[in-house]
Structure formats: structure tokens, C-alpha cells
Design a protein around this motif. Structure first.
Motif, mmCIF file in Angstrom:
data_model
loop_
_atom_site.group_PDB
_atom_site.id
_atom_site.type_symbol
_atom_site.label_atom_id
_atom_site.label_comp_id
_atom_site.label_asym_id
_atom_site.label_seq_id
_atom_site.Cartn_x
_atom_site.Cartn_y
_atom_site.Cartn_z
ATOM 1 N N GLN A 286 37.138 52.648 34.661
ATOM 2 C CA GLN A 286 37.099 52.015 35.980
ATOM 3 C C GLN A 286 35.679 51.706 36.452
ATOM 4 O OE1 GLN A 286 40.103 51.195 38.097
ATOM 5 N NE2 GLN A 286 40.571 51.125 35.898
ATOM 6 N N GLY A 287 34.679 52.192 35.735
ATOM 7 C CA GLY A 287 33.307 51.824 36.062
ATOM 8 C C GLY A 287 32.940 50.439 35.587
ATOM 9 N N ASP A 288 33.818 49.818 34.796
ATOM 10 C CA ASP A 288 33.571 48.461 34.298
ATOM 11 C C ASP A 288 34.397 47.472 35.107
ATOM 12 O OD1 ASP A 288 32.876 46.216 32.957
ATOM 13 O OD2 ASP A 288 33.782 46.769 31.031
ATOM 14 N N ARG A 289 33.759 46.870 36.091
ATOM 15 C CA ARG A 289 34.386 45.811 36.882
ATOM 16 C C ARG A 289 33.850 44.443 36.472
ATOM 17 N NH1 ARG A 289 33.968 50.203 40.191
ATOM 18 N NH2 ARG A 289 35.853 50.771 41.370
ATOM 19 N N SER A 290 33.286 44.386 35.278
ATOM 20 C CA SER A 290 32.773 43.108 34.783
ATOM 21 C C SER A 290 33.901 42.101 34.657
ATOM 22 C CB SER A 290 32.102 43.297 33.419
ATOM 23 O OG SER A 290 31.042 44.219 33.493
ATOM 24 N N THR A 291 33.530 40.828 34.733
ATOM 25 C CA THR A 291 34.521 39.781 34.539
ATOM 26 C C THR A 291 34.296 39.118 33.185
ATOM 27 O OG1 THR A 291 35.369 37.669 35.381
ATOM 28 C CG2 THR A 291 33.088 38.180 35.862
ATOM 29 N N TYR A 292 35.352 39.060 32.410
ATOM 30 C CA TYR A 292 35.352 38.449 31.076
ATOM 31 C C TYR A 292 36.391 37.325 31.121
ATOM 32 C CZ TYR A 292 33.557 43.174 29.968
ATOM 33 O OH TYR A 292 32.866 44.375 29.951
#
Length: 498
Positions: A286-292
Motif C-alpha cells: 500500500q506504500g506504492d500509489r504510483s500510476t502505471y
């Protein structure tokens, strides 16, 4: 750096083209709509793209965005909006080109007088506004941008019979048309591709082949040899839209094609950095809110998808069943020559070029293959895989950063690919390289007698004709600082982490 804070929340499926009425009464618009209706009419030639009897031309315009440099921050939003307007102008010109075949056959100057000439005038007006916006914001606009206003007609790269095209890239006579001057055997997309020549049997691809200057893998035996894999699913939430937050912030349908999204779940043209930072994520960590995100693949099998009448979907020539990846592998790796440093939060990277069919391959970064054959990579063809093998799309992102900027005026200059020896040039610093591998279960299309039946294709701008070389990927880093530091530590220490 905050982006547009105004929010618009309209599900793509609900955007039943507001502009449809305008198209219906505009130049050739009603006929364009009929292209899509024809996709679902049963006929002996249903679900087939003709590539021998139909001549298809497209619009080739210089990419103004790639020529713009040093845009002041306070003018960037306006300039991006104007560039998106130019994309819409090309789309509308292409639609007119694709829906006036009979008029073209009867008038050798029709394309120049009715399509390309008016398009040049409209582009010139937008370029003038861009120059004014840059200068007003304290920058110095390129005085030579006006030379980019003129566009050319271009024949599609496919087999042709009979007469060739004239200097305007328009059609001669002898076209395969119905009573409205249309070809009905077009998969519903206005004979916009793909065509038989866009496909290749993977057995016919030489091992070790890759005819692209970009996409160099940054990892190797030396330097930083670890990796970090983030699991963000395969878009099980069905998050789709035709926006492009990086290239066209604040512009509805800025991409003119539909994207799959994994990771950040608040991802549209109106998302601010604050919105992204506070959003839900599909990533297991959940620490990865990056958009791919990447353009969807579709199977042109006659399916009427939820966006069959929507902007970005059928209204922009993207038709057929959207295919969900069977796997979406997102992996960050190191650099052959050095340790990597942390990516700054909200760093934006575009890899590949959605307009590379007309722009050329300078920024192209497409790579297609099949499982079990991944030593064979092609950039400008869709692979036909044998039974039991799956289609694979891969992208290695730029992994050198200028150390200062999270974006640039053309969305490219702040990052770069490694050099041949794996190092970063010009004072750029090595950052973790994102590698995206997408795997799809797709029934193999049949190519016979210059025709392809039930083809698959990547969504594209209409005038790019669904060419495989237009594949591209986008990324915005929205990892928590602690997670990004963990990524860097894993890579630099030679560990493989998840």
C-alpha cells in the motif's frame, strides 16, 4: 509541484459522445458513425480487414510538442492544452479523410483543399497562441515553430493494387466502396487497421532481433544488481479512460485512445499530485500509489465494447473487445555501472511514442514477442504466436534522471536511456529502471490472401492506424519515501525484493 486541482468524475462508459451530434452534421461525420455500425452487420466478409483492395491514407503532421523547450512552469498547463487541441484537429482531419473517399476519387486536389489546407490554418493559429503564452510567461518561444504547421497526406504501409496515390496522399479510383463511398469490410474502424502486413509469425523472427535504439536494459553483471517487484494486479477494477495526465493534464480525452491503469486508482486528466498521494492503490504494497498505465489491446472480433460510442473508444476508431492482461509484471532494476538514487516523488516518465507511425522511430520503444520465444523481439509487427504461447508486450523505461525536474516541457528531456555501456551521460544520475512485461491470451489471427481475420491491435490515435510501433507506457512515481528508499537499498545491495 501541484497539477490541476479541478476534478471531473465521469465514467468513460457514461461519456456517450457529446460531440456525436456535431459529427453527424459536420464534414463526413455521419458517415464516420456508419463505419462503427457496420462492424456488427453480418456479412460473408464479417470480422475481416482488407489489405489488398483498399487504399488507406493518414495525416502526417510534425510533432510540435517535441520541438518545444524551456516552457515556464506557469505556462505549461496552457501549452499542454493547446497541444491537445492540435491532436484533436488531426483526429478530425483524419476522420474527414477517411469518410470522403468518393470526393477524393473525383477531385485530385480534394485532400489538399478540403483537409490539409484548412488543417494547416488551424494549426498555425494554435502555434501562434503557444508562442504568445510562452513569451507572456517570461520564456522565449521558438520563432520557427510556424514551419511545423503544414501536414502531409501519407499512404498507409500496406499492399495496394491499381493506381498509386498522388502527392497529397489521397486515393485514386478503383476503391472498394459501398453506396456511401465506404468499405464495409473494415472491422468497424474506418479501415484504420491493423492490416495483414502488421503481423508476423514469431517463427519468422530471428533470435536476438530488436531493431530499436531505445529500451536498453539498464541492469547487468556490474553496478547495482538487485531488483524490486511490485504486484499491482492486471486492472481487475476495470479502471479505463482516454485521458493522459502526463501529456495532456486537464484535457478530457487527451489521448484519443483508452488506457489500462494499475496502481493508483484516482487517475484521470484532472488528478492533482495531492489527489494521487491520497488515492487508493491496487498494489499489494500500500506504500506504492504510483500510476502505471498503457493503451489497451483489443480483439477486433465484432464485439461491441462498453465504449463503442465513446470518445477514445469507437468514436476514435478503437473498436472491439478490450483484452485484460493475464499477467502484468512491474519490476525495478539497477544500473550496470553505478548505484541508483531515489526517484523524486511525482516523477513522470513516458516511454515509447504514441505517434511513432508518423513521427518515426526516434522515441519508439515497442517490443512484441511470444512466451517461449522471448529471445525474438519485434518493434513494428504484431506477433502471431503458436498454440499454447501467449503474446508479450515489454517496455524498459528511461533510467537516467537530470537530478532536478520531475517533468519537462516535452515530457522527455528530464530523463534519458542509458548509453551503450550502461552508464548515464551528461551529468544525469541513475535511478531504478522500471521494466513492464504484459502477457495476453489472444487467439491467433489468421492471415490469408492479404487479409487478416479477427486481428488484435493496440489502441491508438486514429491517424496512427493501430500500428504496433505506436505502443507506449506511462509512469508517475507515487511511492512513499520509505518504500522508495527500500527499493533503492534492495537494488544497490544486490537483493531481489518484493
Amino acid at each position: 509541484m501541484g497539477r490541476n486541482t479541478r476534478k471531473r468524475r465521469t465514467p468513460l462508459a457514461a461519456k456517450v459522445v457529446a460531440g456525436a451530434a456535431a459529427l453527424a452534421v459536420g464534414g463526413g461525420g455521419l458517415v464516420w458513425a456508419n463505419f462503427h455500425a457496420s462492424a456488427h452487420e453480418e456479412s460473408p466478409a464479417h470480422h475481416r480487414t482488407r489489405s489488398a483492395a483498399v487504399r488507406v491514407a493518414t495525416i502526417d503532421c510534425p510533432d510540435v510538442g517535441q520541438r518545444i523547450r524551456d516552457v515556464p512552469d506557469r505556462a505549461r498547463g496552457e501549452v499542454d492544452g493547446e497541444l491537445a487541441t492540435m491532436d484533436s484537429q488531426i483526429t478530425e482531419a483524419y476522420k474527414r479523410l477517411a469518410t470522403t473517399r468518393r470526393a477524393q476519387a473525383g477531385d485530385s486536389r480534394y485532400v489538399q483543399n478540403a483537409v490539409l489546407g484548412p488543417l494547416e490554418d488551424r494549426r498555425k493559429a494554435v502555434i501562434d497562441r503557444i508562442q504568445l503564452q510562452i513569451n507572456r510567461a517570461g520564456g522565449k518561444a521558438d520563432d520557427n515553430l510556424d514551419e511545423l504547421a503544414q501536414c502531409q497526406g501519407r499512404p498507409a504501409e500496406q499492399p495496394q493494387d491499381g493506381d498509386g496515390q498522388d502527392g497529397d496522399g489521397q486515393n485514386g479510383d478503383g476503391q472498394d466502396q459501398d453506396g456511401d463511398g465506404q468499405n464495409q469490410d473494415d472491422n468497424g474502424n474506418g479501415v484504420a487497421g491493423p492490416v495483414a502486413d502488421d503481423f508476423i509469425d514469431i517463427d519468422d523472427v530471428e533470435p536476438g532481433s530488436r531493431n530499436s535504439r531505445n529500451g536498453l536494459a539498464a541492469d547487468g553483471d556490474g553496478g547495482s544488481t538487485g531488483s524490486f517487484t511490485t504486484d499491482c494486479g492486471v486492472n481487475e477494477n476495470d479502471l479505463f479512460n482516454s485521458d493522459n495526465l502526463i501529456a495532456a493534464p486537464g484535457v478530457d480525452n487527451g489521448a484519443h485512445h483508452v488506457h489500462d491503469y494499475v496502481g493508483n486508482q484516482d487517475n484521470d486528466a484532472f488528478s492533482s499530485d495531492e489527489d494521487l498521494a491520497n488515492a487508493d492503490t491496487s498494489c499489494r504494497n500500500q506504500g506504492d500509489r504510483s500510476t502505471y498505465y498503457w493503451p489497451v489491446l483489443r480483439l477486433q472480433d465484432g464485439t461491441e465494447e462498453f465504449d463503442a460510442n465513446d470518445l477514445g473508444g469507437g468514436a476514435d476508431g478503437n473498436v472491439g473487445r478490450i483484452l485484460q492482461p493475464a499477467q502484468a509484471e512491474l519490476r525495478f532494476v539497477g544500473n550496470q555501472q553505478s548505484d541508483v538514487v531515489a526517484m523524486p516523488k511525482f516523477l513522470r516518465i513516458i516511454t515509447g511514442d504514441a505517434k511513432s507511425f508518423t513521427n518515426g522511430d526516434a522515441n519508439a520503444n515497442s517490443s512484441w514477442s511470444c512466451t517461449g520465444f522471448e529471445d525474438r523481439q519485434v518493434t513494428d509487427k504484431y506477433p502471431i504466436c503458436p498454440e499454447g504461447s501467449q503474446v508479450v508486450r515489454t517496455a524498459n523505461f528511461q533510467s537516467c534522471w537530470d537530478g532536478q525536474n520531475i517533468d519537462s516541457a516535452n515530457h522527455r528531456d528530464h530523463v534519458a536511456f542509458v548509453q551503450e555501456d550502461g552508464s548515464c551521460a551528461n551529468g544525469f544520475r541513475a535511478i531504478p529502471q522500471l521494466q513492464v512485461r504484459l502477457v495476453y491470451d489472444i487467439p491467433a489471427p489468421a492471415v490469408e490472401n492479404g487479409e487478416v481475420r479477427n486481428p488484435y491491435a493496440v489502441d491508438s490515435f486514429p491517424e496512427q492506424l493501430h500500428k504496433p510501433i505506436t505502443d507506449h507506457n506511462d509512469f508517475i512515481n507515487v511511492m512513499d519515501e520509505g518504500l522508495m528508499n527500500e527499493v533503492v537499498d534492495c537494488i544497490n545491495s544486490g537483493k531481489d525484493c518484493e
